[in-house]
Design a protein around this motif. Structure first.
Motif, PDB file in Angstrom:
ATOM      1  N   UNK A 109     103.031-130.348  32.151  1.00 15.21           N
ATOM      2  CA  UNK A 109     103.933-130.466  30.997  1.00 15.21           C
ATOM      3  C   UNK A 109     105.130-129.538  31.164  1.00 15.21           C
ATOM      4  N   UNK A 110     104.885-128.313  31.626  1.00 18.62           N
ATOM      5  CA  UNK A 110     105.967-127.357  31.841  1.00 18.62           C
ATOM      6  C   UNK A 110     106.946-127.880  32.899  1.00 18.62           C
ATOM      7  N   UNK A 111     106.421-128.411  33.994  1.00 21.80           N
ATOM      8  CA  UNK A 111     107.274-128.944  35.056  1.00 21.80           C
ATOM      9  C   UNK A 111     108.051-130.176  34.571  1.00 21.80           C
ATOM     10  N   UNK A 112     107.409-131.017  33.789  1.00 18.24           N
ATOM     11  CA  UNK A 112     108.083-132.211  33.268  1.00 18.24           C
ATOM     12  C   UNK A 112     109.219-131.821  32.335  1.00 18.24           C
ATOM     13  N   UNK A 113     108.983-130.856  31.444  1.00 19.72           N
ATOM     14  CA  UNK A 113     110.036-130.387  30.542  1.00 19.72           C
ATOM     15  C   UNK A 113     111.202-129.819  31.344  1.00 19.72           C
ATOM     16  N   UNK A 114     110.905-129.041  32.370  1.00 16.24           N
ATOM     17  CA  UNK A 114     111.963-128.470  33.210  1.00 16.24           C
ATOM     18  C   UNK A 114     112.785-129.568  33.868  1.00 16.24           C
ATOM     19  N   UNK A 115     112.124-130.573  34.425  1.00  9.12           N
ATOM     20  CA  UNK A 115     112.838-131.672  35.078  1.00  9.12           C
ATOM     21  C   UNK A 115     113.681-132.457  34.078  1.00  9.12           C
ATOM     22  N   UNK A 116     113.117-132.755  32.910  1.00 10.53           N
ATOM     23  CA  UNK A 116     113.855-133.513  31.887  1.00 10.53           C
ATOM     24  C   UNK A 116     115.051-132.715  31.376  1.00 10.53           C
ATOM     25  N   UNK A 117     114.867-131.429  31.122  1.00  8.75           N
ATOM     26  CA  UNK A 117     115.974-130.602  30.643  1.00  8.75           C
ATOM     27  C   UNK A 117     117.055-130.466  31.707  1.00  8.75           C
ATOM     28  N   UNK A 118     116.663-130.279  32.959  1.00  7.73           N
ATOM     29  CA  UNK A 118     117.662-130.215  34.038  1.00  7.73           C
ATOM     30  C   UNK A 118     118.467-131.505  34.116  1.00  7.73           C
ATOM     31  N   UNK A 126     126.949-134.955  25.833  1.00  3.55           N
ATOM     32  CA  UNK A 126     126.222-134.723  24.585  1.00  3.55           C
ATOM     33  C   UNK A 126     126.362-133.254  24.210  1.00  3.55           C
ATOM     34  N   UNK A 127     126.206-132.982  22.928  1.00  5.86           N
ATOM     35  CA  UNK A 127     126.423-131.632  22.430  1.00  5.86           C
ATOM     36  C   UNK A 127     125.165-130.934  21.917  1.00  5.86           C
ATOM     37  N   UNK A 128     124.207-131.722  21.411  1.00  5.92           N
ATOM     38  CA  UNK A 128     123.051-131.123  20.764  1.00  5.92           C
ATOM     39  C   UNK A 128     121.831-132.005  20.959  1.00  5.92           C
ATOM     40  N   UNK A 129     120.714-131.384  21.276  1.00  3.50           N
ATOM     41  CA  UNK A 129     119.431-132.071  21.346  1.00  3.50           C
ATOM     42  C   UNK A 129     118.664-131.672  20.097  1.00  3.50           C
ATOM     43  N   UNK A 130     118.361-132.636  19.243  1.00  6.18           N
ATOM     44  CA  UNK A 130     117.698-132.386  17.969  1.00  6.18           C
ATOM     45  C   UNK A 130     116.355-133.100  17.987  1.00  6.18           C
ATOM     46  N   UNK A 131     115.276-132.349  17.928  1.00  3.22           N
ATOM     47  CA  UNK A 131     113.930-132.918  17.968  1.00  3.22           C
ATOM     48  C   UNK A 131     113.183-132.577  16.679  1.00  3.22           C
ATOM     49  N   UNK A 132     113.462-133.310  15.608  1.00  2.00           N
ATOM     50  CA  UNK A 132     112.785-133.032  14.342  1.00  2.00           C
ATOM     51  C   UNK A 132     111.394-133.662  14.301  1.00  2.00           C
ATOM     52  N   UNK A 133     110.599-133.185  13.372  1.00  2.00           N
ATOM     53  CA  UNK A 133     109.281-133.760  13.083  1.00  2.00           C
ATOM     54  C   UNK A 133     108.291-133.642  14.234  1.00  2.00           C
ATOM     55  N   UNK A 134     108.428-132.610  15.051  1.00  2.00           N
ATOM     56  CA  UNK A 134     107.455-132.363  16.110  1.00  2.00           C
ATOM     57  C   UNK A 134     106.225-131.740  15.453  1.00  2.00           C
ATOM     58  N   UNK A 140     105.460-128.813  22.872  1.00  2.00           N
ATOM     59  CA  UNK A 140     106.862-129.084  23.197  1.00  2.00           C
ATOM     60  C   UNK A 140     107.818-127.975  22.789  1.00  2.00           C
ATOM     61  N   UNK A 141     107.805-127.478  21.544  1.00  2.00           N
ATOM     62  CA  UNK A 141     108.791-126.443  21.199  1.00  2.00           C
ATOM     63  C   UNK A 141     108.730-125.216  22.101  1.00  2.00           C
ATOM     64  N   UNK A 142     107.535-124.690  22.346  1.00  2.00           N
ATOM     65  CA  UNK A 142     107.421-123.504  23.195  1.00  2.00           C
ATOM     66  C   UNK A 142     107.899-123.795  24.615  1.00  2.00           C
ATOM     67  N   UNK A 143     107.541-124.966  25.143  1.00  2.00           N
ATOM     68  CA  UNK A 143     107.968-125.327  26.500  1.00  2.00           C
ATOM     69  C   UNK A 143     109.484-125.490  26.577  1.00  2.00           C
ATOM     70  N   UNK A 144     110.074-126.148  25.593  1.00  2.00           N
ATOM     71  CA  UNK A 144     111.525-126.341  25.587  1.00  2.00           C
ATOM     72  C   UNK A 144     112.274-125.023  25.402  1.00  2.00           C
ATOM     73  N   UNK A 149     115.738-121.010  27.578  1.00  2.00           N
ATOM     74  CA  UNK A 149     116.048-119.599  27.804  1.00  2.00           C
ATOM     75  C   UNK A 149     116.248-119.312  29.289  1.00  2.00           C
ATOM     76  N   UNK A 150     115.423-119.900  30.159  1.00  2.00           N
ATOM     77  CA  UNK A 150     115.566-119.717  31.607  1.00  2.00           C
ATOM     78  C   UNK A 150     116.908-120.241  32.115  1.00  2.00           C
ATOM     79  N   UNK A 151     117.487-121.210  31.411  1.00  2.00           N
ATOM     80  CA  UNK A 151     118.746-121.818  31.825  1.00  2.00           C
ATOM     81  C   UNK A 151     119.947-121.270  31.062  1.00  2.00           C
ATOM     82  N   UNK A 152     119.704-120.263  30.237  1.00  2.00           N
ATOM     83  CA  UNK A 152     120.788-119.637  29.486  1.00  2.00           C
ATOM     84  C   UNK A 152     121.306-120.480  28.325  1.00  2.00           C
ATOM     85  N   UNK A 153     120.500-121.408  27.845  1.00  2.00           N
ATOM     86  CA  UNK A 153     120.902-122.256  26.728  1.00  2.00           C
ATOM     87  C   UNK A 153     120.451-121.631  25.411  1.00  2.00           C
TER      88      UNK A 153
END
Length: 178
Positions: A109-118, A126-134, A140-144, A149-153
């Protein structure tokens, strides 16, 4: 290992394109450890058709197999639709438990989140990623947040409401008495 470098991301857009990836979508959903009722093709595709939305699904693929997915629609926000471009899950406002479809294995899951975010970072426009109702129990929130943070976002998490539940411990008579 499940390092992000071993993962590829495949982007599929539009209702017609997604219909062709139905099995890959079902595979990613079947492996997800979170609620997925409103993330299934049977919900998303009719919703997008009804409201004229063009969804984009990013499949995180490892060793040729789809292992994770994020389903998004893009919309402008603000007066005259001239504001920022926001990526959100489809069904916002009528769907609960919107989330990423991530493998239940935490390293994967951590690797998948990293790949998707990259992939999202490289995809401009796009300007904002909004993930409501998680759901509260989703990883997901902790992984994202860690990946961001690792990418300086910058990121912001807001708790809106907790998921109601009734514990079904014991016999029916005990539940009724409660």
């Amino acid at each position: 290992g499940a390092r992000a470098a071993t993962w590829d991301v495949v982007s599929v857009s539009g209702v017609t394109g997604l219909a062709r990836w139905h099995e890959a979508w079902r595979t990613a959903a079947a492996q997800a450890s979170t609620e997925r009722l409103f993330l299934e093709p049977e919900w998303i595709l009719p919703w997008c058709e009804e409201f004229g939305r063009q969804p984009r699904v990013l499949f995180a693929v490892q060793a040729g197999r789809p292992r994770a997915a994020v389903i998004l629609v893009a919309e402008r926000w603000g007066p005259g639709q001239a504001g920022p471009l926001i990526l959100r899950p489809p069904g916002l406002g009528v769907s609960d438990y919107l989330d990423l479809l991530l493998p239940s294995d935490s390293a994967a899951a951590q690797a998948a989140v990293a790949a998707l975010l990259d992939w999202l970072i490289e995809w401009d426009g796009w300007d904002l990623l909004d993930l409501p109702n998680v759901p509260d129990e989703s990883p997901t929130p902790a992984l994202l947040m860690a990946a961001a943070a690792q990418r300086g976002l910058s990121w912001h998490m807001m708790t809106t409401f907790h998921r109601p539940f009734i514990a079904l411990n014991g016999a029916w008579a005990g539940y009724e008495a409660s």
